[in-house]
Design an enzyme around this catalytic site. Structure first.
Site, PDB file in Angstrom:
ATOM      1  NE  ARG A 190       0.948  11.010   3.777  1.00  0.00           N
ATOM      2  CZ  ARG A 190       1.612  10.362   4.715  1.00  0.00           C
ATOM      3  NH1 ARG A 190       2.537  10.947   5.411  1.00  0.00           N
ATOM      4  NH2 ARG A 190       1.323   9.115   4.999  1.00  0.00           N
ATOM      5  CD  GLN A 195      -7.583  10.987   1.860  1.00  0.00           C
ATOM      6  OE1 GLN A 195      -8.591  10.437   1.418  1.00  0.00           O
ATOM      7  NE2 GLN A 195      -7.554  11.589   3.027  1.00  0.00           N
ATOM      8  CG  ASP A 198      -0.470   9.227   1.028  1.00  0.00           C
ATOM      9  OD1 ASP A 198       0.704   8.791   1.055  1.00  0.00           O
ATOM     10  OD2 ASP A 198      -1.009   9.778   2.000  1.00  0.00           O
ATOM     11  CB  SER A 201      -1.344   6.586   3.141  1.00  0.00           C
ATOM     12  OG  SER A 201      -1.117   7.799   3.804  1.00  0.00           O
ATOM     13  CE1 TYR A 294       4.774  12.891   7.827  1.00  0.00           C
ATOM     14  CE2 TYR A 294       4.478  15.106   6.943  1.00  0.00           C
ATOM     15  CZ  TYR A 294       4.497  13.732   6.768  1.00  0.00           C
ATOM     16  OH  TYR A 294       4.233  13.209   5.525  1.00  0.00           O
TER      17      TYR A 294
HETATM   18  P1  NAD Z   1       4.977   8.942  10.309  1.00  0.00           P
HETATM   19  O1  NAD Z   1       5.305   7.627   9.695  1.00  0.00           O
HETATM   20  O2  NAD Z   1       5.749  10.124   9.919  1.00  0.00           O
HETATM   21  O3  NAD Z   1       5.118   8.798  11.890  1.00  0.00           O
HETATM   22  C1  NAD Z   1       4.421   7.811  12.592  1.00  0.00           C
HETATM   23  C2  NAD Z   1       3.929   8.363  13.899  1.00  0.00           C
HETATM   24  O4  NAD Z   1       5.023   8.505  14.814  1.00  0.00           O
HETATM   25  C3  NAD Z   1       3.291   9.743  13.799  1.00  0.00           C
HETATM   26  O5  NAD Z   1       1.942   9.627  14.214  1.00  0.00           O
HETATM   27  C4  NAD Z   1       4.125  10.586  14.736  1.00  0.00           C
HETATM   28  O6  NAD Z   1       3.341  11.544  15.432  1.00  0.00           O
HETATM   29  C5  NAD Z   1       4.665   9.538  15.693  1.00  0.00           C
HETATM   30  N1  NAD Z   1       5.811   9.930  16.514  1.00  0.00           N
HETATM   31  C6  NAD Z   1       6.913  10.642  16.176  1.00  0.00           C
HETATM   32  N2  NAD Z   1       7.731  10.784  17.236  1.00  0.00           N
HETATM   33  C7  NAD Z   1       7.151  10.131  18.281  1.00  0.00           C
HETATM   34  C8  NAD Z   1       7.497   9.908  19.628  1.00  0.00           C
HETATM   35  N3  NAD Z   1       8.630  10.385  20.153  1.00  0.00           N
HETATM   36  N4  NAD Z   1       6.647   9.212  20.391  1.00  0.00           N
HETATM   37  C9  NAD Z   1       5.512   8.728  19.884  1.00  0.00           C
HETATM   38  N5  NAD Z   1       5.115   8.884  18.620  1.00  0.00           N
HETATM   39  C10 NAD Z   1       5.933   9.589  17.822  1.00  0.00           C
HETATM   40  O7  NAD Z   1       3.409   9.213  10.163  1.00  0.00           O
HETATM   41  P2  NAD Z   1       2.470   9.035   8.904  1.00  0.00           P
HETATM   42  O8  NAD Z   1       1.747   7.777   8.999  1.00  0.00           O
HETATM   43  O9  NAD Z   1       3.271   9.281   7.682  1.00  0.00           O
HETATM   44  O10 NAD Z   1       1.445  10.234   9.132  1.00  0.00           O
HETATM   45  C11 NAD Z   1       1.942  11.560   9.270  1.00  0.00           C
HETATM   46  C12 NAD Z   1       0.827  12.572   9.300  1.00  0.00           C
HETATM   47  O11 NAD Z   1       0.190  12.638   8.025  1.00  0.00           O
HETATM   48  C13 NAD Z   1      -0.280  12.266  10.273  1.00  0.00           C
HETATM   49  O12 NAD Z   1      -0.700  13.480  10.847  1.00  0.00           O
HETATM   50  C14 NAD Z   1      -1.360  11.688   9.428  1.00  0.00           C
HETATM   51  O13 NAD Z   1      -2.642  11.842   9.994  1.00  0.00           O
HETATM   52  C15 NAD Z   1      -1.203  12.527   8.206  1.00  0.00           C
HETATM   53  N6  NAD Z   1      -1.785  11.933   6.992  1.00  0.00           N
HETATM   54  C16 NAD Z   1      -2.697  12.657   6.295  1.00  0.00           C
HETATM   55  C17 NAD Z   1      -3.249  12.119   5.158  1.00  0.00           C
HETATM   56  C18 NAD Z   1      -4.249  12.908   4.360  1.00  0.00           C
HETATM   57  O14 NAD Z   1      -4.872  13.806   4.870  1.00  0.00           O
HETATM   58  N7  NAD Z   1      -4.413  12.629   3.099  1.00  0.00           N
HETATM   59  C19 NAD Z   1      -2.871  10.870   4.711  1.00  0.00           C
HETATM   60  C20 NAD Z   1      -1.932  10.159   5.455  1.00  0.00           C
HETATM   61  C21 NAD Z   1      -1.376  10.715   6.586  1.00  0.00           C
END
Ligand code: NAD
Length: 448
Positions: A190, A195, A198, A201, A294
């Site tokens: 990530r 991106q 990804d 996403s 995460y």
């Molecule tokens: P994910 O599908 O792993 O999880 C979804 C959400 O659930 C997360 O925001 C997590 O914090 C939340 N979560 C977990 N346990 C929880 C709880 N008990 N209560 C409430 N919420 C809870 O998430 P994702 O969409 O795959 O994203 C993961 C990370 O990757 C994030 O920090 C996101 O910003 C980052 N990301 C970065 C990029 C990039 O920079 N290129 C691209 C996509 C995602």
């Protein structure tokens, strides 16, 4: 070329026997109509300097010269139940061909998303899966292929698909045995540079959008404020729990539809992101930031603290969309049976984490259930429900990943590239961590 039509003219076969890494000597062996180089077939086209010549003319000229090489890319019809997506769309075909790919698809691979074989120009179709796999240098898929498919692939070939290794131990074993170089799409790092590759996403964004649409159709009320001569209906209250890519898209969608939106996550940085999309953040006072952006699992005390803070917001919501996930773990439970029982009559929960077991005690993955006064909707494989857009985005993600390796009709894997190194699941019979040793000795490996 659609199924039933005559097959494409192929170049004479060239078989390369690799001597040493770096390959300096080649022995060519002509076979009928197939090109196989070990461990991966490389095909270079002698000259395409005149951009005005057609691919057929190129092939005929090259066939006479006996030196045409391509990289065979195969796309299978997905076999997982309820999977509608396809890993290649017509918009990506010309770009892959330009890089030196020769494209093959299984008949009917795109039918479920209204892409008949005829929609794909410059692609050879066959109904014979074994033939497709046997001749493929690169296999593109969405879901993890069946074990039998890996058996048909030649050693050293490349597989690009979602795998989720923890769910697929037998498949991973087979990838190792068959020495397949597997790039697992869920492993794409990530980082900003990755991106465009990804797929987690791109598919999650569609999931978040669709979660709100699904919830709206199960509600017995509207989302926006509506004023009529008979009176005004106030906006619905939507609570989004888990603010990763899917959750933020759900907030944006619910806000666009006119609902009053709240968002909650255990990563504090999501407060600003939620606010920028029009939601109010519910601060529970718990910070559970884990590694790599995460979340981590909550302790028992933290769970109690969160539950106490959230109960009144859960009770006030007309629609709740949950998306919380922790990589490699079961979905965290965010809504207990007791909290669900305290919700308004007619309220709806859309649980988008059903794949990992769900975020509610009462979730039944894959089903829509009435629990007391509320409805819980827990669809599986949501991107597949938006198969056309999901395929389009996935195909572009996979193309962008493949484009890192496929240049001038040759596949070259540069293991010093962070994106390739981290996305790799298996290579040369070793798993990612073990394979790292192998890779460090060869920063730029030409897989040929
Ligand atoms: P994910 O599908 O792993 O999880 C979804 C959400 O659930 C997360 O925001 C997590 O914090 C939340 N979560 C977990 N346990 C929880 C709880 N008990 N209560 C409430 N919420 C809870 O998430 P994702 O969409 O795959 O994203 C993961 C990370 O990757 C994030 O920090 C996101 O910003 C980052 N990301 C970065 C990029 C990039 O920079 N290129 C691209 C996509 C995602």
């Amino acid at each position: 070329m659609p199924c039933g039509a005559p097959s494409l003219t192929k170049a004479p076969s060239v078989r390369l026997h690799r001597s040493l890494p770096g390959i300096s000597r080649y022995r060519f062996e002509l076979r009928c109509d197939t090109v196989v180089l070990e461990p991966i077939a490389l095909r270079t086209e002698r000259s395409r300097s005149n951009g005005s010549t057609s691919r057929t003319e190129d092939r005929i000229r090259a066939r006479r010269a006996g030196t045409v090489m391509f990289v065979n890319v195969a796309v299978l019809k997905e076999t997982q139940p309820h999977e509608r997506r396809v890993a290649l769309v017509p918009a990506v075909v010309a770009r892959l061909v330009k890089l030196g790919a020769r494209l093959h698809m299984q008949c009917g691979a795109g039918e479920a998303v209204a892409l008949p074989d005829q929609a794909f120009q410059d692609v050879a179709f066959t109904a014979n899966r074994r033939e497709l796999l046997r001749d493929a240098d690169v296999v593109l898929a969405i879901g993890p292929p069946a074990l039998g498919a890996i058996d048909e692939m030649k050693a050293g070939a490349i597989l690009i698909s979602f795998i989720y290794e923890h769910n697929e131990p037998a498949l991973v074993e087979r990838l190792l045995e068959r020495k397949i170089t597997c790039f697992a799409m869920e492993r794409v790092p990530r980082i900003s540079r990755a991106q465009s590759m990804d797929a987690l996403s791109s598919q999650s964004a569609l999931t978040g959008y669709y979660g709100v649409q699904l919830g709206a159709t199960h509600l017995n009320r509207v989302l926006p404020k509506i004023t009529t001569a008979a009176g005004t209906i106030g906006p619905a209250k939507v609570l989004v729990m888990g603010l990763g890519v899917a959750g933020l898209e759900a907030i944006a969608t619910a806000h666009r539809l006119g609902a009053v939106v709240e968002g909650y996550d255990v990563r504090p940085e999501t407060a600003e992101q939620a606010a920028s999309l029009g939601a109010t953040f519910v601060d529970t006072g718990v910070d559970a930031r884990g590694k790599g952006g995460y979340a981590r699992e909550l302790t028992a005390d933290e769970r109690l603290k969160v539950a106490a803070a959230l109960t009144k917001h859960i009770a006030a919501a007309d629609l709740i969309v949950t998306t919380a996930a922790i990589p490699g773990k079961a979905s965290p439970k965010l809504i207990s049976s007791g909290q669900a029982a305290g919700m308004k009559a007619g309220a709806v929960i859309v649980d988008l984490s059903a794949e990992g077991g769900g975020n509610c005690d009462d979730t039944v993955p894959g089903q829509t259930v009435r629990v007391g006064r509320i409805t819980i909707v827990a669809p599986l494989n949501v991107p597949s429900l938006l198969g056309a857009d999901a395929s389009n985005l996935y195909a572009h993600n996979a193309f962008n990943l493949l484009a890192l390796m496929l240049k001038d009709n040759i596949v070259t894997i540069d293991w010093s590239d962070e994106v390739l190194a981290k996305t790799m699941l298996t290579h040369a019979g070793a798993m990612h961590d073990d394979a790292a040793n192998h890779k460090s000795a060869q920063t730029a490996v030409k897989v040929a």
